[in-house]
Design a protein around this motif. Structure first.
Motif, PDB file in Angstrom:
ATOM      1  N   ALA A   5     -10.602  45.883  18.064  1.00  0.00           N
ATOM      2  CA  ALA A   5      -8.520  46.279  17.823  1.00  0.00           C
ATOM      3  C   ALA A   5      -8.309  46.999  17.404  1.00  0.00           C
ATOM      4  O   ALA A   5      -6.645  47.623  17.262  1.00  0.00           O
ATOM      5  N   ASP A   6      -8.426  47.063  15.721  1.00  0.00           N
ATOM      6  CA  ASP A   6      -7.660  47.708  14.882  1.00  0.00           C
ATOM      7  C   ASP A   6      -8.709  48.673  14.598  1.00  0.00           C
ATOM      8  O   ASP A   6      -8.320  49.004  13.230  1.00  0.00           O
ATOM      9  N   CYS A   7      -9.400  49.044  15.278  1.00  0.00           N
ATOM     10  CA  CYS A   7     -10.442  50.212  15.021  1.00  0.00           C
ATOM     11  C   CYS A   7     -11.127  49.814  13.225  1.00  0.00           C
ATOM     12  O   CYS A   7     -10.874  50.990  12.990  1.00  0.00           O
ATOM     13  N   THR A   8     -11.583  48.875  12.912  1.00  0.00           N
ATOM     14  CA  THR A   8     -11.881  48.777  11.724  1.00  0.00           C
ATOM     15  C   THR A   8     -13.432  49.204  11.920  1.00  0.00           C
ATOM     16  O   THR A   8     -14.065  48.039  12.483  1.00  0.00           O
ATOM     17  N   THR A   9     -13.965  50.355  10.650  1.00  0.00           N
ATOM     18  CA  THR A   9     -15.616  50.617  10.543  1.00  0.00           C
ATOM     19  C   THR A   9     -16.327  50.021   9.247  1.00  0.00           C
ATOM     20  O   THR A   9     -17.101  49.884   9.664  1.00  0.00           O
ATOM     21  N   SER A  10     -14.702  49.316   8.779  1.00  0.00           N
ATOM     22  CA  SER A  10     -16.235  48.931   7.331  1.00  0.00           C
ATOM     23  C   SER A  10     -16.717  47.465   7.762  1.00  0.00           C
ATOM     24  O   SER A  10     -17.831  47.563   5.681  1.00  0.00           O
ATOM     25  N   ASP A  11     -17.243  47.264   8.586  1.00  0.00           N
ATOM     26  CA  ASP A  11     -18.240  45.605   8.027  1.00  0.00           C
ATOM     27  C   ASP A  11     -18.747  45.443  10.049  1.00  0.00           C
ATOM     28  O   ASP A  11     -18.418  44.461  10.679  1.00  0.00           O
ATOM     29  N   PRO A  12     -19.488  46.301  10.701  1.00  0.00           N
ATOM     30  CA  PRO A  12     -19.802  46.155  12.318  1.00  0.00           C
ATOM     31  C   PRO A  12     -20.672  45.920  11.742  1.00  0.00           C
ATOM     32  O   PRO A  12     -21.545  45.420  10.560  1.00  0.00           O
ATOM     33  N   ILE A  13     -21.466  45.108  12.910  1.00  0.00           N
ATOM     34  CA  ILE A  13     -22.349  43.956  13.008  1.00  0.00           C
ATOM     35  C   ILE A  13     -23.267  44.902  13.553  1.00  0.00           C
ATOM     36  O   ILE A  13     -24.463  44.179  12.769  1.00  0.00           O
ATOM     37  N   GLU A  14     -23.634  46.377  13.835  1.00  0.00           N
ATOM     38  CA  GLU A  14     -24.539  46.859  13.763  1.00  0.00           C
ATOM     39  C   GLU A  14     -24.443  48.760  13.799  1.00  0.00           C
ATOM     40  O   GLU A  14     -22.887  48.035  14.563  1.00  0.00           O
ATOM     41  N   SER A  15     -24.776  49.249  13.186  1.00  0.00           N
ATOM     42  CA  SER A  15     -25.024  50.741  13.562  1.00  0.00           C
ATOM     43  C   SER A  15     -25.682  51.371  13.723  1.00  0.00           C
ATOM     44  O   SER A  15     -27.189  51.114  13.257  1.00  0.00           O
ATOM     45  N   TRP A  16     -25.873  52.996  14.095  1.00  0.00           N
ATOM     46  CA  TRP A  16     -26.579  53.425  14.742  1.00  0.00           C
ATOM     47  C   TRP A  16     -25.869  55.139  14.205  1.00  0.00           C
ATOM     48  O   TRP A  16     -24.490  55.294  14.144  1.00  0.00           O
ATOM     49  N   LYS A  17     -26.520  55.920  13.668  1.00  0.00           N
ATOM     50  CA  LYS A  17     -26.292  57.714  13.910  1.00  0.00           C
ATOM     51  C   LYS A  17     -27.227  58.481  13.684  1.00  0.00           C
ATOM     52  O   LYS A  17     -28.119  59.312  13.264  1.00  0.00           O
ATOM     53  N   ASP A  18     -28.340  58.027  14.680  1.00  0.00           N
ATOM     54  CA  ASP A  18     -29.650  59.104  15.051  1.00  0.00           C
ATOM     55  C   ASP A  18     -29.625  60.025  16.310  1.00  0.00           C
ATOM     56  O   ASP A  18     -30.159  60.722  16.300  1.00  0.00           O
ATOM     57  N   GLY A  19     -28.043  59.946  17.302  1.00  0.00           N
ATOM     58  CA  GLY A  19     -27.890  60.989  17.928  1.00  0.00           C
ATOM     59  C   GLY A  19     -28.214  60.041  19.602  1.00  0.00           C
ATOM     60  O   GLY A  19     -27.677  61.198  20.634  1.00  0.00           O
ATOM     61  N   ASN A  20     -29.728  59.445  19.511  1.00  0.00           N
ATOM     62  CA  ASN A  20     -29.928  59.106  20.855  1.00  0.00           C
ATOM     63  C   ASN A  20     -29.869  57.354  20.914  1.00  0.00           C
ATOM     64  O   ASN A  20     -30.985  57.350  20.021  1.00  0.00           O
ATOM     65  N   THR A  21     -29.308  56.572  20.832  1.00  0.00           N
ATOM     66  CA  THR A  21     -29.205  55.029  20.744  1.00  0.00           C
ATOM     67  C   THR A  21     -29.274  54.438  21.654  1.00  0.00           C
ATOM     68  O   THR A  21     -28.283  54.800  22.902  1.00  0.00           O
ATOM     69  N   THR A  22     -30.015  53.895  21.875  1.00  0.00           N
ATOM     70  CA  THR A  22     -30.407  52.991  22.932  1.00  0.00           C
ATOM     71  C   THR A  22     -30.027  51.243  22.339  1.00  0.00           C
ATOM     72  O   THR A  22     -30.624  51.069  21.549  1.00  0.00           O
ATOM     73  N   VAL A  23     -29.208  50.607  22.909  1.00  0.00           N
ATOM     74  CA  VAL A  23     -28.380  48.494  22.558  1.00  0.00           C
ATOM     75  C   VAL A  23     -29.334  48.497  24.081  1.00  0.00           C
ATOM     76  O   VAL A  23     -28.128  48.221  24.922  1.00  0.00           O
ATOM     77  N   ALA A  24     -30.703  47.288  23.562  1.00  0.00           N
ATOM     78  CA  ALA A  24     -30.674  46.864  24.506  1.00  0.00           C
ATOM     79  C   ALA A  24     -29.430  45.332  24.832  1.00  0.00           C
ATOM     80  O   ALA A  24     -28.794  44.682  23.802  1.00  0.00           O
ATOM     81  N   LEU A  25     -29.317  44.804  25.724  1.00  0.00           N
ATOM     82  CA  LEU A  25     -27.949  44.100  25.750  1.00  0.00           C
ATOM     83  C   LEU A  25     -29.384  42.706  26.442  1.00  0.00           C
ATOM     84  O   LEU A  25     -29.330  42.375  27.464  1.00  0.00           O
ATOM     85  N   THR A  26     -29.499  41.699  25.079  1.00  0.00           N
ATOM     86  CA  THR A  26     -29.939  40.853  25.304  1.00  0.00           C
ATOM     87  C   THR A  26     -29.091  39.547  25.448  1.00  0.00           C
ATOM     88  O   THR A  26     -30.110  38.426  25.476  1.00  0.00           O
ATOM     89  N   THR A  27     -27.868  39.546  24.864  1.00  0.00           N
ATOM     90  CA  THR A  27     -27.610  37.957  24.978  1.00  0.00           C
ATOM     91  C   THR A  27     -25.960  38.192  26.106  1.00  0.00           C
ATOM     92  O   THR A  27     -25.554  39.425  26.065  1.00  0.00           O
ATOM     93  N   GLU A  28     -25.547  37.249  26.580  1.00  0.00           N
ATOM     94  CA  GLU A  28     -24.090  37.326  27.509  1.00  0.00           C
ATOM     95  C   GLU A  28     -23.103  37.209  26.473  1.00  0.00           C
ATOM     96  O   GLU A  28     -23.660  36.776  25.255  1.00  0.00           O
ATOM     97  N   GLY A  29     -21.940  37.358  27.192  1.00  0.00           N
ATOM     98  CA  GLY A  29     -20.924  37.776  26.223  1.00  0.00           C
ATOM     99  C   GLY A  29     -20.103  38.684  26.155  1.00  0.00           C
ATOM    100  O   GLY A  29     -20.433  39.843  26.771  1.00  0.00           O
ATOM    101  N   ARG A  30     -18.988  38.742  24.784  1.00  0.00           N
ATOM    102  CA  ARG A  30     -18.782  40.136  25.009  1.00  0.00           C
ATOM    103  C   ARG A  30     -19.179  41.384  23.734  1.00  0.00           C
ATOM    104  O   ARG A  30     -19.787  40.606  23.595  1.00  0.00           O
ATOM    105  N   MET A  31     -18.910  41.937  24.747  1.00  0.00           N
ATOM    106  CA  MET A  31     -19.308  43.340  23.329  1.00  0.00           C
ATOM    107  C   MET A  31     -18.420  44.138  23.366  1.00  0.00           C
ATOM    108  O   MET A  31     -17.901  45.338  24.069  1.00  0.00           O
TER     109      MET A  31
END
Length: 173
Positions: free
Chosen positions: A82-108
């Motif tokens: 909501a605040d567009c805060t980038t300083s403390d992410p849960i996970e981060s990627w910067k490889d240009g080809n990112t695959t994120v597995a959806l392994t749990t139910e809920g909001r992301m």
């Protein structure tokens, strides 16, 4: 000869039945990929609209295609989204080809970590539902490591499909 035709028919039916149970890979932003909405094609890549047009479930994955020199992918909390805060992410990627597995139910929640990009609309949220209970295909008992979920899940489902085909074939032998 009739057994060969029956075998082809049985195999086709099994593959069609199990296709729906396989996990899906969603390319974020479609053909345009993970870019600033103003850089996207004519549809404008409204990521909120994009995300709302799909039903995500455990076992699916998100594929982000982007210029790693200009963008990144951050999984963040709802507040950071909501605040567009980038300083403390849960996970981060910067490889240009990112695959994120959806392994749990809920909001992301996902945002771009480049300065100003989130504020310009390069963000979206999804709700991940449980895997369909009536799929007939068991899911792995534990969550795989991040990034490996899609291939592990597909492999286990492929074993079930092949086993079903072999069982059906032995009926005709």
């Amino acid at each position: 000869m009739a057994h060969g035709t029956e075998m082809v028919l049985l195999t086709t039916m099994l593959l069609v039945t199990f296709k729906a149970a396989l996990a899906e890979v969603f390319t974020v932003g479609g053909e345009s990929g993970w870019v600033l909405p103003v850089q996207a094609n004519a549809i404008g890549n409204n990521y909120t609209t994009w995300a709302e047009s799909y039903n995500f479930k455990v076992g699916d994955s998100l594929f982000f295609k982007y210029n790693k020199d200009s963008h990144s992918v951050l999984q963040v909390s709802g507040t950071a989204f909501a605040d567009c805060t980038t300083s403390d992410p849960i996970e981060s990627w910067k490889d240009g080809n990112t695959t994120v597995a959806l392994t749990t139910e809920g909001r992301m929640w996902f945002i771009c970590g480049a300065p100003g990009h989130c504020e310009q609309g390069q963000k979206f949220k999804i709700t991940v539902a449980s895997a369909a209970p009536d799929s007939g295909v068991p899911t792995p008992p534990t969550s795989p490591p991040s990034g490996a979920g899609d291939s592990l899940l597909r492999s286990s489902k492929l074993v079930v499909i092949i086993g079903s085909i072999i069982a059906g074939a032995s009926y005709f032998l």
